[in-house]
Design a protein around this motif. Structure first.
Motif, PDB file in Angstrom:
ATOM      1  N   ASN A 139      40.722 -65.657 -47.279  1.00  0.00           N
ATOM      2  CA  ASN A 139      39.390 -66.036 -46.794  1.00  0.00           C
ATOM      3  C   ASN A 139      39.411 -66.956 -45.574  1.00  0.00           C
ATOM      4  N   LYS A 140      40.584 -67.213 -44.997  1.00  0.00           N
ATOM      5  CA  LYS A 140      40.638 -68.043 -43.793  1.00  0.00           C
ATOM      6  C   LYS A 140      40.570 -67.179 -42.535  1.00  0.00           C
ATOM      7  N   GLN A 141      39.774 -67.614 -41.575  1.00  0.00           N
ATOM      8  CA  GLN A 141      39.770 -66.953 -40.273  1.00  0.00           C
ATOM      9  C   GLN A 141      40.963 -67.467 -39.477  1.00  0.00           C
ATOM     10  N   PHE A 142      41.807 -66.532 -39.014  1.00  0.00           N
ATOM     11  CA  PHE A 142      42.979 -66.953 -38.253  1.00  0.00           C
ATOM     12  C   PHE A 142      43.047 -66.304 -36.872  1.00  0.00           C
ATOM     13  N   GLY A 143      42.010 -65.542 -36.500  1.00  0.00           N
ATOM     14  CA  GLY A 143      42.019 -64.902 -35.189  1.00  0.00           C
ATOM     15  C   GLY A 143      40.730 -64.164 -34.907  1.00  0.00           C
ATOM     16  N   GLU A 144      40.794 -63.310 -33.896  1.00  0.00           N
ATOM     17  CA  GLU A 144      39.668 -62.459 -33.541  1.00  0.00           C
ATOM     18  C   GLU A 144      40.193 -61.111 -33.065  1.00  0.00           C
ATOM     19  N   LEU A 145      39.413 -60.070 -33.284  1.00  0.00           N
ATOM     20  CA  LEU A 145      39.805 -58.708 -32.922  1.00  0.00           C
ATOM     21  C   LEU A 145      38.720 -58.102 -32.047  1.00  0.00           C
ATOM     22  N   LYS A 146      39.139 -57.480 -30.923  1.00  0.00           N
ATOM     23  CA  LYS A 146      38.177 -56.900 -29.997  1.00  0.00           C
ATOM     24  C   LYS A 146      38.690 -55.571 -29.457  1.00  0.00           C
ATOM     25  N   ILE A 147      37.738 -54.681 -29.205  1.00  0.00           N
ATOM     26  CA  ILE A 147      38.012 -53.457 -28.459  1.00  0.00           C
ATOM     27  C   ILE A 147      36.951 -53.388 -27.372  1.00  0.00           C
ATOM     28  N   ASN A 148      37.337 -53.686 -26.152  1.00  0.00           N
ATOM     29  CA  ASN A 148      36.383 -53.780 -25.052  1.00  0.00           C
ATOM     30  C   ASN A 148      35.662 -52.457 -24.825  1.00  0.00           C
ATOM     31  N   ASN A 149      34.364 -52.556 -24.566  1.00  0.00           N
ATOM     32  CA  ASN A 149      33.504 -51.413 -24.259  1.00  0.00           C
ATOM     33  C   ASN A 149      33.321 -50.449 -25.428  1.00  0.00           C
ATOM     34  N   ARG A 150      33.695 -50.870 -26.636  1.00  0.00           N
ATOM     35  CA  ARG A 150      33.528 -50.015 -27.812  1.00  0.00           C
ATOM     36  C   ARG A 150      32.703 -50.706 -28.902  1.00  0.00           C
ATOM     37  N   ASP A 151      32.043 -51.789 -28.548  1.00  0.00           N
ATOM     38  CA  ASP A 151      31.181 -52.517 -29.494  1.00  0.00           C
ATOM     39  C   ASP A 151      31.930 -52.998 -30.722  1.00  0.00           C
ATOM     40  N   SER A 209      33.876 -56.395 -31.838  1.00  0.00           N
ATOM     41  CA  SER A 209      34.243 -57.783 -31.582  1.00  0.00           C
ATOM     42  C   SER A 209      33.974 -58.559 -32.859  1.00  0.00           C
ATOM     43  N   ALA A 210      35.039 -59.052 -33.501  1.00  0.00           N
ATOM     44  CA  ALA A 210      34.860 -59.656 -34.821  1.00  0.00           C
ATOM     45  C   ALA A 210      35.866 -60.762 -35.074  1.00  0.00           C
ATOM     46  N   LYS A 211      35.475 -61.683 -35.922  1.00  0.00           N
ATOM     47  CA  LYS A 211      36.402 -62.686 -36.432  1.00  0.00           C
ATOM     48  C   LYS A 211      37.406 -61.984 -37.343  1.00  0.00           C
ATOM     49  N   ASN A 253      31.348 -50.336 -42.171  1.00  0.00           N
ATOM     50  CA  ASN A 253      31.008 -49.285 -41.211  1.00  0.00           C
ATOM     51  C   ASN A 253      29.662 -49.501 -40.525  1.00  0.00           C
ATOM     52  N   ASN A 254      28.789 -50.319 -41.124  1.00  0.00           N
ATOM     53  CA  ASN A 254      27.466 -50.524 -40.523  1.00  0.00           C
ATOM     54  C   ASN A 254      27.315 -51.902 -39.879  1.00  0.00           C
ATOM     55  N   THR A 255      28.443 -52.629 -39.771  1.00  0.00           N
ATOM     56  CA  THR A 255      28.398 -53.926 -39.070  1.00  0.00           C
ATOM     57  C   THR A 255      29.564 -54.015 -38.078  1.00  0.00           C
ATOM     58  N   TYR A 256      30.590 -54.791 -38.427  1.00  0.00           N
ATOM     59  CA  TYR A 256      31.628 -55.145 -37.460  1.00  0.00           C
ATOM     60  C   TYR A 256      32.536 -53.993 -37.049  1.00  0.00           C
ATOM     61  N   PHE A 257      32.691 -52.978 -37.902  1.00  0.00           N
ATOM     62  CA  PHE A 257      33.527 -51.839 -37.530  1.00  0.00           C
ATOM     63  C   PHE A 257      32.706 -50.585 -37.255  1.00  0.00           C
ATOM     64  N   ASN A 258      31.413 -50.744 -37.042  1.00  0.00           N
ATOM     65  CA  ASN A 258      30.592 -49.594 -36.679  1.00  0.00           C
ATOM     66  C   ASN A 258      31.051 -48.986 -35.353  1.00  0.00           C
ATOM     67  N   GLY A 259      31.548 -49.836 -34.452  1.00  0.00           N
ATOM     68  CA  GLY A 259      31.983 -49.372 -33.139  1.00  0.00           C
ATOM     69  C   GLY A 259      33.246 -48.539 -33.151  1.00  0.00           C
ATOM     70  N   LEU A 260      33.931 -48.445 -34.299  1.00  0.00           N
ATOM     71  CA  LEU A 260      35.126 -47.596 -34.357  1.00  0.00           C
ATOM     72  C   LEU A 260      34.790 -46.131 -34.090  1.00  0.00           C
ATOM     73  N   LYS A 261      33.539 -45.749 -34.299  1.00  0.00           N
ATOM     74  CA  LYS A 261      33.138 -44.366 -34.034  1.00  0.00           C
ATOM     75  C   LYS A 261      33.201 -44.034 -32.543  1.00  0.00           C
ATOM     76  N   ASN A 262      33.298 -45.064 -31.696  1.00  0.00           N
ATOM     77  CA  ASN A 262      33.305 -44.850 -30.251  1.00  0.00           C
ATOM     78  C   ASN A 262      34.704 -44.854 -29.638  1.00  0.00           C
TER      79      ASN A 262
END
Length: 221
Positions: free
Chosen positions: A83-95, A97-99, A134-143
């Motif tokens: 349950n600890k946040q230790f980073g962030e994950l992003k895929i630019n231009n694919r919506d 961006s998440a803790k 799929n309907n929040t932080y990883f919804n952009g994986l479809k792109n």
């Protein structure tokens, strides 16, 4: 009949019904007030435009760094607990961006995406299995497309992974990932189809290979 008895009879006739009415009024008010409170509370869940804040439910140990090196000593890495946040994950231009959290339970997935505790964190040269809704932080994986770059930032280094492919598999299909792989790879997954509420029978997997980021050394010394 004495005057006192007459007065007492008149008093009972006047005040008893009044007292009874007051008691009934207060009882009804209490019942409907409770119901009204519940209705207002439930209604606010649907009508409020404010995002629920879970920020107090977890600890953040992520401190961004600009240091770039090929290696980092294991003793300098604070391995995160559940349950600890230790980073962030992003895929630019694919919506996307998440803790990034350690663990894939309620707290991580309500606030970002989470590394399955049976896999590894970046830098260990193994599989990193990351879940998200799929309907929040990883919804952009479809792109995402093959060749897209996934950036994972941690307190001990910054990593990049190149997407190599995607796959749709059953929710219990463990062949969709390999936790025993001897090379570092990132596997992100979410429920499928996208935008569908609740758990589904299928999962959407996105695979990526490590292209940059420090190796954690001194693990077994």
């Amino acid at each position: 009949m004495s005057k006192n008895k007459k007065r007492l009879g008149i008093t009972k006739f006047i005040y008893v019904p009044i007292i009874f009415c007051v008691i009934m009024y207060l009882s009804v008010l209490a019942i409907f007030s409770a119901d009204l409170t519940d209705i207002v509370s439930i209604g606010s869940m649907f009508l409020s435009d404010k995002q629920v804040d879970y920020s107090t439910a977890y600890e953040n140990i992520f401190v961004p760094t600009n240091i770039n090196s090929d290696t980092v000593n294991a003793e300098d890495v604070e391995y995160p607990s559940i349950n600890k946040q230790f980073g962030e994950l992003k895929i630019n231009n694919r919506d996307v961006s998440a803790k990034l959290f350690f663990g894939d339970g309620t707290i991580p997935l309500n606030n970002g995406v989470g590394v399955y505790a049976g896999s590894f964190i970046p830098g260990y040269g193994k599989t990193i299995l990351v879940a998200g809704h799929n309907n929040t932080y990883f919804n952009g994986l479809k792109n995402v497309k093959t060749g897209d770059i996934v950036t994972v930032n941690t307190s001990y280094g910054n990593y990049e992974y190149e997407i190599t492919g995607t796959k749709i598999a059953g929710k219990n299909d463990k062949s969709a990932y390999d936790l025993s792989a001897e090379e570092e790879n990132l596997v992100m997954y979410t429920c499928y189809p996208f935008d569908e509420l609740g758990l589904t029978e299928l999962r959407y997997f996105v695979y990526a290979k490590k292209t940059s980021g420090p190796e954690i050394v001194g693990l077994y010394e």
